[in-house]
Design a protein around this motif. Sequence first.
Motif, PDB file in Angstrom:
ATOM      1  N   VAL A  75     -32.279  10.684   0.422  1.00 11.96           N
ATOM      2  CA  VAL A  75     -31.976   9.256   0.171  1.00 11.96           C
ATOM      3  C   VAL A  75     -32.678   8.426   1.167  1.00 11.96           C
ATOM      4  O   VAL A  75     -33.217   7.513   0.795  1.00 11.96           O
ATOM      5  CB  VAL A  75     -30.537   9.169  -0.053  1.00 11.96           C
ATOM      6  N   GLN A  76     -32.704   8.700   2.177  1.00 13.72           N
ATOM      7  CA  GLN A  76     -33.160   8.066   3.370  1.00 13.72           C
ATOM      8  C   GLN A  76     -34.731   7.736   2.983  1.00 13.72           C
ATOM      9  O   GLN A  76     -35.319   6.770   3.077  1.00 13.72           O
ATOM     10  CB  GLN A  76     -33.292   8.681   4.644  1.00 13.72           C
ATOM     11  N   PHE A  77     -35.270   8.803   2.639  1.00 14.25           N
ATOM     12  CA  PHE A  77     -36.752   8.938   2.252  1.00 14.25           C
ATOM     13  C   PHE A  77     -37.120   7.929   1.101  1.00 14.25           C
ATOM     14  O   PHE A  77     -37.869   7.143   0.933  1.00 14.25           O
ATOM     15  CB  PHE A  77     -37.330  10.128   1.892  1.00 14.25           C
ATOM     16  N   GLY A  78     -36.224   7.817   0.055  1.00 13.56           N
ATOM     17  CA  GLY A  78     -36.085   7.291  -1.167  1.00 13.56           C
ATOM     18  C   GLY A  78     -36.069   5.533  -0.579  1.00 13.56           C
ATOM     19  O   GLY A  78     -36.818   4.736  -1.251  1.00 13.56           O
ATOM     20  N   PHE A  79     -35.159   5.193   0.209  1.00 12.80           N
ATOM     21  CA  PHE A  79     -35.089   3.752   0.893  1.00 12.80           C
ATOM     22  C   PHE A  79     -36.279   3.458   1.395  1.00 12.80           C
ATOM     23  O   PHE A  79     -36.754   2.227   1.296  1.00 12.80           O
ATOM     24  CB  PHE A  79     -33.686   3.604   1.502  1.00 12.80           C
ATOM     25  N   GLU A  80     -36.708   4.153   2.055  1.00 18.41           N
ATOM     26  CA  GLU A  80     -37.949   3.857   3.078  1.00 18.41           C
ATOM     27  C   GLU A  80     -38.867   3.686   1.966  1.00 18.41           C
ATOM     28  O   GLU A  80     -39.918   2.610   2.287  1.00 18.41           O
ATOM     29  CB  GLU A  80     -38.191   4.972   3.892  1.00 18.41           C
ATOM     30  N   LEU A  81     -39.174   4.349   0.975  1.00 17.98           N
ATOM     31  CA  LEU A  81     -40.264   4.276   0.023  1.00 17.98           C
ATOM     32  C   LEU A  81     -39.988   2.802  -0.878  1.00 17.98           C
ATOM     33  O   LEU A  81     -41.110   2.223  -0.786  1.00 17.98           O
ATOM     34  CB  LEU A  81     -40.131   5.373  -0.853  1.00 17.98           C
ATOM     35  N   ALA A  82     -38.647   2.535  -1.124  1.00 18.99           N
ATOM     36  CA  ALA A  82     -38.449   1.354  -1.868  1.00 18.99           C
ATOM     37  C   ALA A  82     -39.136   0.216  -0.955  1.00 18.99           C
ATOM     38  O   ALA A  82     -39.550  -0.937  -1.584  1.00 18.99           O
ATOM     39  CB  ALA A  82     -36.901   1.134  -2.120  1.00 18.99           C
ATOM     40  N   ARG A  83     -38.696   0.101   0.326  1.00 16.53           N
ATOM     41  CA  ARG A  83     -39.411  -0.952   1.291  1.00 16.53           C
ATOM     42  C   ARG A  83     -40.904  -1.182   1.045  1.00 16.53           C
ATOM     43  O   ARG A  83     -41.240  -2.446   1.354  1.00 16.53           O
ATOM     44  CB  ARG A  83     -39.141  -0.542   2.643  1.00 16.53           C
ATOM     45  N   ASP A  86     -22.670   9.829  -4.083  1.00 17.82           N
ATOM     46  CA  ASP A  86     -22.458   8.480  -4.132  1.00 17.82           C
ATOM     47  C   ASP A  86     -22.012   8.214  -2.667  1.00 17.82           C
ATOM     48  O   ASP A  86     -22.450   7.196  -2.114  1.00 17.82           O
ATOM     49  CB  ASP A  86     -21.122   8.506  -4.904  1.00 17.82           C
ATOM     50  N   GLU A  87     -21.165   8.952  -2.010  1.00 16.26           N
ATOM     51  CA  GLU A  87     -20.730   8.541  -0.519  1.00 16.26           C
ATOM     52  C   GLU A  87     -21.797   8.290   0.401  1.00 16.26           C
ATOM     53  O   GLU A  87     -22.031   7.415   1.199  1.00 16.26           O
ATOM     54  CB  GLU A  87     -19.396   9.489   0.008  1.00 16.26           C
ATOM     55  N   VAL A  88     -22.718   9.407   0.360  1.00 20.60           N
ATOM     56  CA  VAL A  88     -23.708   9.611   1.331  1.00 20.60           C
ATOM     57  C   VAL A  88     -24.937   8.444   0.907  1.00 20.60           C
ATOM     58  O   VAL A  88     -25.511   7.654   1.568  1.00 20.60           O
ATOM     59  CB  VAL A  88     -24.392  10.866   1.364  1.00 20.60           C
ATOM     60  N   VAL A  89     -24.963   8.202  -0.469  1.00 19.57           N
ATOM     61  CA  VAL A  89     -25.888   6.964  -0.749  1.00 19.57           C
ATOM     62  C   VAL A  89     -25.541   5.760  -0.314  1.00 19.57           C
ATOM     63  O   VAL A  89     -26.457   4.926   0.164  1.00 19.57           O
ATOM     64  CB  VAL A  89     -26.103   7.180  -2.537  1.00 19.57           C
ATOM     65  N   GLU A  90     -24.145   5.590  -0.466  1.00 21.00           N
ATOM     66  CA  GLU A  90     -23.727   4.370  -0.056  1.00 21.00           C
ATOM     67  C   GLU A  90     -23.984   4.114   1.504  1.00 21.00           C
ATOM     68  O   GLU A  90     -24.146   2.855   1.951  1.00 21.00           O
ATOM     69  CB  GLU A  90     -22.231   4.074  -0.374  1.00 21.00           C
ATOM     70  N   GLU A  91     -23.665   5.107   2.269  1.00 16.05           N
ATOM     71  CA  GLU A  91     -24.080   5.129   3.676  1.00 16.05           C
ATOM     72  C   GLU A  91     -25.403   4.519   4.027  1.00 16.05           C
ATOM     73  O   GLU A  91     -25.496   3.670   4.829  1.00 16.05           O
ATOM     74  CB  GLU A  91     -23.441   6.470   4.336  1.00 16.05           C
ATOM     75  N   VAL A  92     -26.140   5.505   3.388  1.00 15.37           N
ATOM     76  CA  VAL A  92     -27.667   5.180   3.641  1.00 15.37           C
ATOM     77  C   VAL A  92     -28.214   3.818   3.207  1.00 15.37           C
ATOM     78  O   VAL A  92     -28.729   2.852   4.023  1.00 15.37           O
ATOM     79  CB  VAL A  92     -28.662   6.341   2.993  1.00 15.37           C
ATOM     80  N   ALA A  93     -27.504   3.313   2.102  1.00 14.72           N
ATOM     81  CA  ALA A  93     -27.710   1.936   1.614  1.00 14.72           C
ATOM     82  C   ALA A  93     -27.483   0.837   2.685  1.00 14.72           C
ATOM     83  O   ALA A  93     -28.290  -0.075   2.829  1.00 14.72           O
ATOM     84  CB  ALA A  93     -27.246   1.749   0.155  1.00 14.72           C
ATOM     85  N   GLY A  94     -26.305   1.002   3.387  1.00 14.81           N
ATOM     86  CA  GLY A  94     -25.930   0.109   4.338  1.00 14.81           C
ATOM     87  C   GLY A  94     -26.941   0.201   5.375  1.00 14.81           C
ATOM     88  O   GLY A  94     -26.777  -1.113   6.157  1.00 14.81           O
ATOM     89  N   ARG A  95     -27.858   0.908   5.655  1.00 16.99           N
ATOM     90  CA  ARG A  95     -28.931   0.771   6.591  1.00 16.99           C
ATOM     91  C   ARG A  95     -30.041  -0.081   6.099  1.00 16.99           C
ATOM     92  O   ARG A  95     -31.051  -0.440   6.820  1.00 16.99           O
ATOM     93  CB  ARG A  95     -29.271   2.172   7.283  1.00 16.99           C
TER      94      ARG A  95
END
Length: 352
Positions: A168-176, A200-209
């Motif tokens: 998920v971290q990779f996905g958010f970095e890519l979205a940037r 879902d829990e982990v996705v929420e946590e990563v999204a917070g960053r």
Amino acid sequence: MRSHQIAAIPGDGIGPEVLDAGLAVIEALEKDEGFALNTIRFPWGSEFYLQHGRMVKEGGIESLRGFEAIYFGAVGSKEVPDHISVWDLILPIRQKFDQYVNLRPMRLLPGLTSPLAGRGPKDIDMVCVRENTEGEYSGVGGFVHRGRPGELANEVATFTRAGIERLVQFGFELARTRPRKLVASATKSNALRHSMVLWDEVVEEVAGRFTDITLRRYHVDALAARMVTQPDTVDVIVASNLFGDILTDLGAAISGSLGVAPSGNLDPTRKNPSMFEPIHGSAPDIAGRGIANPIGAVWAGALMLEHLGEKQAAARVVRAIEKVTAEGKVRTPDLGGSATTDDMTNALLEAL
Ligand code: NAI
Ligand code: MG
């Protein structure tokens, strides 16, 4: 001159047909761009299985460790059960080399027609970040009472916090790096009350960053429908192994054909080789006729060049693909034309 060590595994069916096309296109840039691909071919696949009783020579997968990248065609034939061909060759490479991101662009190329009426390249530009080492394809499970009337099978989906988080971290970095700044999480936590609740829990946590990125959570079935009805509202998708597998065939279909879609199986830490392949299979229904669309394999070759640091060459390959699709003169049968694999390859070479 920069030199790159590549392991090529053409495999079965149209795999060798499209991989040869891909190699021809990326090798055409060697001189111009100042690099050399040192490619070794491995004859693994269903024919190898019929001769040796296994898809890959003993210790073969481990021997790929020394390569910078693996360039893969497809496997699968009617002589070998699919769960053997896939589990002896592709899945072990993905798992052994910790290629935890399966990166799959789904983009309507200029000039191609989507089966979705009225949709153009601006509407269909998504990328799936699919988990590639665990989840529903962990390989955990077994049979009980095999062959008897009461036989039973179970397949255990395995999700780890660390596995979800890094993906998920990779996905958010890519979205940037993309204009829409959106991440869609494919979940199903209403029915899958353990694995997808953790997801879902982990996705929420990563999204917070990532306060600059908008997270939208969709149940995977609804997301599939949205990709059809409102593809322009979807950008980066983060998905489990099975969900991502299904959503990306859909994404390829709405991008015009399964034959145009590429993928990179990435170990972003670069401790192990990454693998690049078209997303399609061996297409036994058209194999041997020289009519497979090589664009997915060529585009996968571009993803490989990018991974190798040959960014300019990679961009040139993608531009060549776009030029040929935009011109519309050369179309393989899956795109409604009558061109052969060679015609398409030659058009791409000319466009370079
Ligand atoms: P498939 O992707 O091979 O074919 C599905 C349909 O798309 C067929 O009608 C085929 O002709 C068409 N198609 C696929 N690639 C094309 C191309 N480049 N140009 C034009 N048309 C194309 O999927 P299917 O039929 O479910 O599986 C066939 C075999 O491939 C099976 O043995 C399966 O296990 C294996 N497979 C292997 C994969 C891999 O090596 N990564 C991935 C998916 C399936
Ligand atoms: Mg698939």
